[in-house]
Design an enzyme around this catalytic site. Structure first.
Site, PDB file in Angstrom:
ATOM      1  N   THR A 104       8.730  30.821  84.596  1.00 53.70           N
ATOM      2  CA  THR A 104       8.587  29.266  84.327  1.00 53.70           C
ATOM      3  C   THR A 104       7.804  29.431  82.809  1.00 53.70           C
ATOM      4  OG1 THR A 104       8.482  28.593  86.369  1.00 53.70           O
ATOM      5  CG2 THR A 104       7.518  27.383  84.802  1.00 53.70           C
ATOM      6  N   GLY A 155       1.311  32.683  88.921  1.00 53.33           N
ATOM      7  CA  GLY A 155       0.501  33.117  89.800  1.00 53.33           C
ATOM      8  C   GLY A 155      -0.022  34.457  89.643  1.00 53.33           C
ATOM      9  N   GLU A 179       9.861  27.460  93.173  1.00 54.54           N
ATOM     10  CA  GLU A 179      11.045  28.156  93.628  1.00 54.54           C
ATOM     11  C   GLU A 179      12.167  27.032  93.617  1.00 54.54           C
ATOM     12  OE1 GLU A 179      11.669  31.109  94.607  1.00 54.54           O
ATOM     13  OE2 GLU A 179       9.590  31.891  93.865  1.00 54.54           O
TER      14      GLU A 179
END
Length: 687
Positions: A180, A219, A470
């Site tokens: 992303t 993350g 996701e």
């Protein structure tokens, strides 16, 4: 005198409170009094709900890997220092989450990466357990093993597996999944980060060309990650027309981001913390910028496309679109995991809300004891269809995991297509439903639902992002609608259909012709509880929506073009996708009911399945009425029967939530404990 009277009154009030508390604790789930028995006799002619054998129901509900889940429950239960407290700072939460994951791998002896590749069902069971301990832990584990590890193993080749497998599995190589960007999320093909091949040094040069291309929400990046799988456009100099650079589309690259020994950020890499989030603050999300970062050519994950030493590109797939589809197709496990984990969150929230609603007593008939709030029809209306949905989603996601496991073994094109459609639709539908349900559960528990220790706020905030990462749910539902339209065309071309869509093999005219005027008016309970009626109603709605949106798209595309027509019909398309997914969920539930070997358990599940089906029909009764599929009197009968089924499910609600088989370590909320709930709640606040 006045002070003595005040003291006596205070003592009497305290005594009344103790007596009331004792009443709550000693009769938490008994039928309240004649109120529900009267309602039962009026609605059911004296029929009782099925006799529930909790042990048999639990056994039927259990997945194949309960033993390892129980071992992990025991491990964390014995380690209170690894349990997440209600109040914790972001920095402390991140470090605790890393300690939890490290303990899971190095002390409990769980090595998830092997299961990601060889036994996905076992991996998802471990993921569910980790998420039960702390949703942040489940997500951090998913980043390390499903995203970072999974991308290296599934998009790389043997050289990557040999070099990285053991160190990813042991947590020696903690990593990130850098897809992303600030400006691009769902539109992965629009990513702007570049990886330009330098034939002189035999390296790729990773660059962030503008601020919009900064990798965002990554993350593991802010604190713990040492590597990242970076998705970037592969640029080959002099390979395009007239010697211009050639853009070969989005590929994945392994990029070290921190020094292995010092943990310092490597040259050319800029890392910033995305900061405090609404939830999941145990996960260290960060932003990454690359400035002429050089990596070896071998760091290209080259399963679907490779670059030779002399800069030539080769691939077994002929086009950028096919390579892109194959790349993303290998990452579908993240959606499977989120759908599976979201059901677990729904079960936990429903368990807490149902147990509290059985315990809490309030009002009642004049001069009679107070009654359980779950005896109120309004509370049943909130919670019983939700409980039925949790069961329906349980069986649907178990099926999804089985299909995904089959896909990983067989790589069969039909199974691949089936899993892509199922994972997109179920992830979108279930996570949206769970997000809404968490707020309903909080409200259903009144003021006590607002206490952080009773978990609804934590669950709601941590789960909320499930609707976005996701794959954004709205985008995923559009993918389902696109597949439906493709299958619709195939139907009329005589093509074959994948499993998810195989009900379209039936003649479309059977669903789209004028409904039988007799069937439209049938109101009997046997008819309404017939799974053939229920499934036909779901599929009729889907087929009608599919046919009508196909007509609308053709009409609008003449004046608005393809994109404009799609946008004009977008809400219709989303409704179509949700309708189809509901049909798939119901079909799986019905199959599981039929396959249950024990009669009492089968009858129990049949009751829950009927409530799920009729509640969904009732929610969209306007659609059925508008096309005269259901007459006005039949609609009233469905409404009345749904209310009665909710009442019958209420009578076995305790057994149904107990069958989820969550230990107190997982539910944790004092008001959701199996016993002595108020005692634990008062102890928590200091009494």
């Amino acid at each position: 005198m006045e002070s003595d009277r005040t003291a006596d009154e205070t003592a009497q009030r305290a005594l009344r409170r103790i007596q009331r508390l004792s009443l709550h604790l000693s009769h938490p789930s008994s039928p309240s009094n004649g109120l529900d028995l009267l309602y039962q006799s009026q609605c059911s002619g004296g029929r009782r709900p099925p006799v529930v054998n909790r042990a048999e129901l639990t056994e039927f509900m259990r997945g194949p890997h309960r033993e390892i889940q129980e071992r992990l429950f025991e491990f964390f239960n014995a380690r209170p220092e690894l349990q997440t407290p209600v109040e914790i700072s972001m920095a402390e939460h991140r470090e605790l989450c890393m300690r939890q994951l490290t303990a899971l791998v190095r002390e409990a002896g769980v090595r998830p990466l092997k299961f990601v590749l060889e036994d996905p069902s076992l991996y998802f069971s471990i993921l569910e357990t980790a998420g039960g301990i702390d949703i942040s832990l489940g997500i951090k584990m998913g980043v390390q093993y499903s995203l970072w590890g999974g991308s290296v193993m599934n998009l790389g080749t043997e050289k990557h597996k040999d070099k990285y497998f053991n160190k990813i599995d042991s947590l020696e190589y903690p990593g990130c999944f850098a897809m992303t960007e600030l400006h691009h999320g769902s539109n992965v093909q629009g990513l702007q980060t570049t990886a330009t091949f330098d034939p002189i040094t035999d390296e790729f040069v990773i660059n962030t060309p503008n601020d919009g291309a900064i990798k965002w929400w990554i993350g593991n990046a802010a604190v713990h990650g040492k590597f990242a799988t970076v998705f970037a456009r592969l640029i080959l100099p002099l390979q395009g027309e007239g010697g211009a650079p050639a853009d070969m589309g989005v590929h994945a690259f392994i990029v070290p981001i921190r020094d292995m020994d010092t943990h310092c950020t490597l040259p050319g890499i800029e890392i910033h913390d995305c900061g405090h989030k609404i939830g999941l603050n145990g996960v260290d999300n960060g932003a990454l910028r690359f400035c002429s970062v050089r990596i070896p050519r071998d760091n290209l994950l080259n399963r679907f496309g490779d670059v030779s030493r002399d800069g030539k590109y080769t691939s077994s797939l002929p086009t950028i679109n096919k390579r892109f589809a194959a790349t993303l197709g290998e990452l579908v496990g993240g959606r499977v995991g989120l759908a599976f984990s979201s059901v677990s969150v729904l079960k936990v929230a429903t368990t807490i809300a149902v147990r509290y609603s059985l315990l809490r007593q309030q009002f009642g008939p004049p001069k009679q004891p107070e009654i359980s709030i779950l005896d109120y029809q309004s509370q049943q209306h909130k919670l019983m269809p939700m409980l039925a949905s949790a069961y329906a989603f349980h069986f649907a996601t178990r099926y999804l995991v089985d299909r995904y496991s089959e896909m990983k073994k067989s790589h069969d094109d039909e199974v691949v297509g089936d899993v892509h459609a199922l994972s997109a639709g179920l992830k979108a539908y279930i996570t949206s439903y769970t997000a809404k349900s968490l707020s309903v559960c909080r409200e259903a528990c009144g003021g006590h639902g607002y206490a952080a220790v009773n978990r609804f706020g934590i669950l709601r905030n941590d789960h909320d992002i499930f609707q976005t990462f996701e794959g954004d749910n709205t985008v995923l539902l559009q993918q389902v609608a696109i597949d439906l339209l493709k299958q619709y065309k195939e139907k009329f071309r005589g093509g074959t259909l994948t499993v998810t869509w195989n009900y379209l093999r039936e003649s479309m005219s059977a669903y789209l012709s004028q409904p039988n005027p007799v069937t439209v008016r049938w109101e009997g309970e046997d008819h309404l509880r017939d799974p053939n009626f229920q499934l036909d109603a779901f599929r009729y709605r889907t087929s009608r929506l599919l046919q009508s949106v196909a007509v609308r798209l053709r009409k609008h595309s003449k004046t608005l073009g393809g994109f404009g027509a799609w946008n004009r019909c977008l809400n219709h398309l989303l409704t179509l996708a949700e309708s189809h997914i509901e049909s798939v969920i119901l079909a799986r539930f019905i199959e599981c009911v039929k396959s249950c070997p024990n009669k009492n358990t089968r009858d129990t599940l049949k009751l829950v399945c009927d409530l799920y089906a009729l509640d969904r029909i009732l929610n969209d009764i306007g659609t059925y009425r508008n096309v005269d599929y259901i007459s006005p009197n039949k609609a009233k009968a469905i409404n009345k029967l749904t209310e009665f089924l909710s009442f019958q499910v209420r009578l076995i609600a305790r057994e149904l939530v107990d069958a989820f088989d969550f230990p107190d370590l997982i539910t944790r909320a004092p008001i959701g404990m199996q016993s002595e709930a108020y005692a634990q709640y008062t102890q928590y606040v200091g009494f």
